[in-house]
Design a protein around this motif. Sequence first.
Motif, PDB file in Angstrom:
ATOM      1  N   GLU A   1       0.815  -1.217   0.000  1.00  0.00           N
ATOM      2  CA  GLU A   1       0.000   0.000   0.000  1.00  0.00           C
ATOM      3  C   GLU A   1       0.846   1.263   0.000  1.00  0.00           C
ATOM      4  O   GLU A   1       0.297   2.367  -0.105  1.00  0.00           O
ATOM      5  CB  GLU A   1      -0.921   0.002   1.231  1.00  0.00           C
ATOM      6  N   ARG A   2       2.153   1.119   0.081  1.00  0.00           N
ATOM      7  CA  ARG A   2       3.022   2.291   0.237  1.00  0.00           C
ATOM      8  C   ARG A   2       3.597   2.758  -1.092  1.00  0.00           C
ATOM      9  O   ARG A   2       4.001   1.962  -1.928  1.00  0.00           O
ATOM     10  CB  ARG A   2       4.156   1.959   1.210  1.00  0.00           C
ATOM     11  N   ASP A   3       3.637   4.081  -1.241  1.00  0.00           N
ATOM     12  CA  ASP A   3       4.194   4.678  -2.456  1.00  0.00           C
ATOM     13  C   ASP A   3       5.716   4.768  -2.419  1.00  0.00           C
ATOM     14  O   ASP A   3       6.346   5.008  -3.452  1.00  0.00           O
ATOM     15  CB  ASP A   3       3.621   6.084  -2.674  1.00  0.00           C
ATOM     16  N   ASP A   4       6.295   4.613  -1.225  1.00  0.00           N
ATOM     17  CA  ASP A   4       7.751   4.759  -1.099  1.00  0.00           C
ATOM     18  C   ASP A   4       8.467   3.415  -1.045  1.00  0.00           C
ATOM     19  O   ASP A   4       9.630   3.339  -0.667  1.00  0.00           O
ATOM     20  CB  ASP A   4       8.113   5.593   0.124  1.00  0.00           C
ATOM     21  N   VAL A   5       7.777   2.340  -1.435  1.00  0.00           N
ATOM     22  CA  VAL A   5       8.379   1.004  -1.533  1.00  0.00           C
ATOM     23  C   VAL A   5       8.502   0.642  -3.010  1.00  0.00           C
ATOM     24  O   VAL A   5       7.514   0.705  -3.755  1.00  0.00           O
ATOM     25  CB  VAL A   5       7.536  -0.045  -0.792  1.00  0.00           C
ATOM     26  N   LEU A   6       9.702   0.289  -3.440  1.00  0.00           N
ATOM     27  CA  LEU A   6       9.962  -0.033  -4.842  1.00  0.00           C
ATOM     28  C   LEU A   6      10.499  -1.456  -4.951  1.00  0.00           C
ATOM     29  O   LEU A   6      10.994  -2.026  -3.974  1.00  0.00           O
ATOM     30  CB  LEU A   6      10.972   0.949  -5.443  1.00  0.00           C
ATOM     31  N   ILE A   7      10.400  -2.003  -6.158  1.00  0.00           N
ATOM     32  CA  ILE A   7      10.901  -3.355  -6.443  1.00  0.00           C
ATOM     33  C   ILE A   7      11.939  -3.237  -7.560  1.00  0.00           C
ATOM     34  O   ILE A   7      11.680  -2.616  -8.600  1.00  0.00           O
ATOM     35  CB  ILE A   7       9.762  -4.294  -6.864  1.00  0.00           C
ATOM     36  N   LEU A   8      13.100  -3.824  -7.340  1.00  0.00           N
ATOM     37  CA  LEU A   8      14.215  -3.706  -8.282  1.00  0.00           C
ATOM     38  C   LEU A   8      14.705  -5.090  -8.690  1.00  0.00           C
ATOM     39  O   LEU A   8      14.657  -6.038  -7.914  1.00  0.00           O
ATOM     40  CB  LEU A   8      15.346  -2.908  -7.635  1.00  0.00           C
ATOM     41  N   ASP A   9      15.191  -5.179  -9.924  1.00  0.00           N
ATOM     42  CA  ASP A   9      15.821  -6.415 -10.378  1.00  0.00           C
ATOM     43  C   ASP A   9      16.913  -6.070 -11.389  1.00  0.00           C
ATOM     44  O   ASP A   9      16.878  -5.003 -12.025  1.00  0.00           O
ATOM     45  CB  ASP A   9      14.804  -7.361 -11.019  1.00  0.00           C
ATOM     46  N   THR A  10      17.885  -6.979 -11.515  1.00  0.00           N
ATOM     47  CA  THR A  10      18.978  -6.789 -12.469  1.00  0.00           C
ATOM     48  C   THR A  10      19.207  -8.053 -13.276  1.00  0.00           C
ATOM     49  O   THR A  10      18.796  -9.146 -12.884  1.00  0.00           O
ATOM     50  CB  THR A  10      20.298  -6.448 -11.743  1.00  0.00           C
ATOM     51  N   GLU A  11      19.885  -7.893 -14.395  1.00  0.00           N
ATOM     52  CA  GLU A  11      20.504  -9.014 -15.108  1.00  0.00           C
ATOM     53  C   GLU A  11      21.979  -8.680 -15.244  1.00  0.00           C
ATOM     54  O   GLU A  11      22.363  -7.500 -15.328  1.00  0.00           O
ATOM     55  CB  GLU A  11      19.858  -9.244 -16.474  1.00  0.00           C
ATOM     56  N   THR A  12      22.812  -9.712 -15.264  1.00  0.00           N
ATOM     57  CA  THR A  12      24.248  -9.504 -15.166  1.00  0.00           C
ATOM     58  C   THR A  12      25.019 -10.380 -16.156  1.00  0.00           C
ATOM     59  O   THR A  12      24.458 -11.250 -16.813  1.00  0.00           O
ATOM     60  CB  THR A  12      24.731  -9.833 -13.740  1.00  0.00           C
TER      61      THR A  12
ATOM     62  N   PRO B   1      18.352   9.152  -9.373  1.00  0.00           N
ATOM     63  CA  PRO B   1      17.147   9.945  -9.070  1.00  0.00           C
ATOM     64  C   PRO B   1      15.877   9.107  -9.002  1.00  0.00           C
ATOM     65  O   PRO B   1      14.936   9.465  -8.287  1.00  0.00           O
ATOM     66  CB  PRO B   1      17.082  10.954 -10.220  1.00  0.00           C
ATOM     67  N   ALA B   2      15.837   7.980  -9.726  1.00  0.00           N
ATOM     68  CA  ALA B   2      14.653   7.118  -9.672  1.00  0.00           C
ATOM     69  C   ALA B   2      14.479   6.511  -8.287  1.00  0.00           C
ATOM     70  O   ALA B   2      13.358   6.177  -7.884  1.00  0.00           O
ATOM     71  CB  ALA B   2      14.753   6.016 -10.716  1.00  0.00           C
ATOM     72  N   LEU B   3      15.583   6.379  -7.555  1.00  0.00           N
ATOM     73  CA  LEU B   3      15.533   5.805  -6.214  1.00  0.00           C
ATOM     74  C   LEU B   3      15.292   6.855  -5.141  1.00  0.00           C
ATOM     75  O   LEU B   3      15.055   6.513  -3.979  1.00  0.00           O
ATOM     76  CB  LEU B   3      16.830   5.054  -5.906  1.00  0.00           C
ATOM     77  N   ASP B   4      15.354   8.136  -5.517  1.00  0.00           N
ATOM     78  CA  ASP B   4      15.134   9.201  -4.553  1.00  0.00           C
ATOM     79  C   ASP B   4      13.741   9.081  -3.938  1.00  0.00           C
ATOM     80  O   ASP B   4      12.752   8.887  -4.642  1.00  0.00           O
ATOM     81  CB  ASP B   4      15.267  10.574  -5.226  1.00  0.00           C
ATOM     82  N   GLY B   5      13.674   9.192  -2.655  1.00  0.00           N
ATOM     83  CA  GLY B   5      12.398   9.128  -1.969  1.00  0.00           C
ATOM     84  C   GLY B   5      11.948   7.734  -1.598  1.00  0.00           C
ATOM     85  O   GLY B   5      10.923   7.569  -0.926  1.00  0.00           O
ATOM     86  N   ALA B   6      12.687   6.716  -2.030  1.00  0.00           N
ATOM     87  CA  ALA B   6      12.315   5.342  -1.681  1.00  0.00           C
ATOM     88  C   ALA B   6      12.735   5.046  -0.246  1.00  0.00           C
ATOM     89  O   ALA B   6      13.910   5.173   0.106  1.00  0.00           O
ATOM     90  CB  ALA B   6      12.970   4.355  -2.635  1.00  0.00           C
ATOM     91  N   ALA B   7      11.773   4.642   0.565  1.00  0.00           N
ATOM     92  CA  ALA B   7      12.098   4.258   1.932  1.00  0.00           C
ATOM     93  C   ALA B   7      12.636   2.840   1.995  1.00  0.00           C
ATOM     94  O   ALA B   7      13.371   2.481   2.903  1.00  0.00           O
ATOM     95  CB  ALA B   7      10.866   4.386   2.821  1.00  0.00           C
ATOM     96  N   LEU B   8      12.257   2.027   0.995  1.00  0.00           N
ATOM     97  CA  LEU B   8      12.636   0.619   0.988  1.00  0.00           C
ATOM     98  C   LEU B   8      12.643   0.119  -0.446  1.00  0.00           C
ATOM     99  O   LEU B   8      11.744   0.441  -1.220  1.00  0.00           O
ATOM    100  CB  LEU B   8      11.638  -0.198   1.820  1.00  0.00           C
ATOM    101  N   VAL B   9      13.662  -0.667  -0.778  1.00  0.00           N
ATOM    102  CA  VAL B   9      13.735  -1.303  -2.094  1.00  0.00           C
ATOM    103  C   VAL B   9      13.755  -2.807  -1.877  1.00  0.00           C
ATOM    104  O   VAL B   9      14.646  -3.348  -1.221  1.00  0.00           O
ATOM    105  CB  VAL B   9      14.980  -0.850  -2.878  1.00  0.00           C
TER     106      VAL B   9
END
Length: 207
Positions: free
Chosen positions: A36-47, A112-120
């Motif tokens: 429900e939170r706007d400051d929680v983001l989900i990240l993934d990578t390929e390497t 900058p895309a991560l700015d404001g994220a409380a949790l990733v």
Amino acid sequence: MSPWPFQRRRRRRPAAGRGQGARGRAGVADWPQLLERDDVLILDTETTGLDRRAEVIEVALINTRGEDLLHRLALPQDDIPASASRVHGLTLGVLEQLGAGSWTELHDELSPALDGAALVLVYNAAFDRRLLQQTCDRHDLRLPAISWRCAMNDYAAWHRLRRGARRGYGLEQAFRRECGAGIDQQHRALSDCHMVLALMKAVAAQK
């Protein structure tokens, strides 16, 4: 994203306040609230691989509403081994065709895309964080200061208590177990982000 092949990790003690006293709730107790939170983001990578020389070549970032915030490709300094390309389908030629830029360019958009994220949230956060850090180190750049959390560890703790299971915590395995089908399950950063979100919603609905 989880390394290939998926490697089991030693179980970690759940942090205080995250459902450690309730059977079947450990690890995922606050997933409904996180969704429900706007400051929680989900990240993934390929390497380009798993070792200490491997580099990040794709980063995706979404929010808990499923909106794509970032999806960028980067050309590595070294070659991409065939073993890695077989997993995600990315080669130097494919990256060039898709207009991949430098890691510096990707980094300048990621910060900058991560700015404001409380949790990733990341599925197997230890791996992605290490690869992001060592890629930044190769370019004398700083990894953005963010709070990381491993969705895989959350899910594994919950699934062990619920099922008594001891294995099968890879993202695709967990997604098929809890969600069935419905998302293009190609092993790429953006689709993996959406798989994590779908998994979280499916687990949260069972609570």
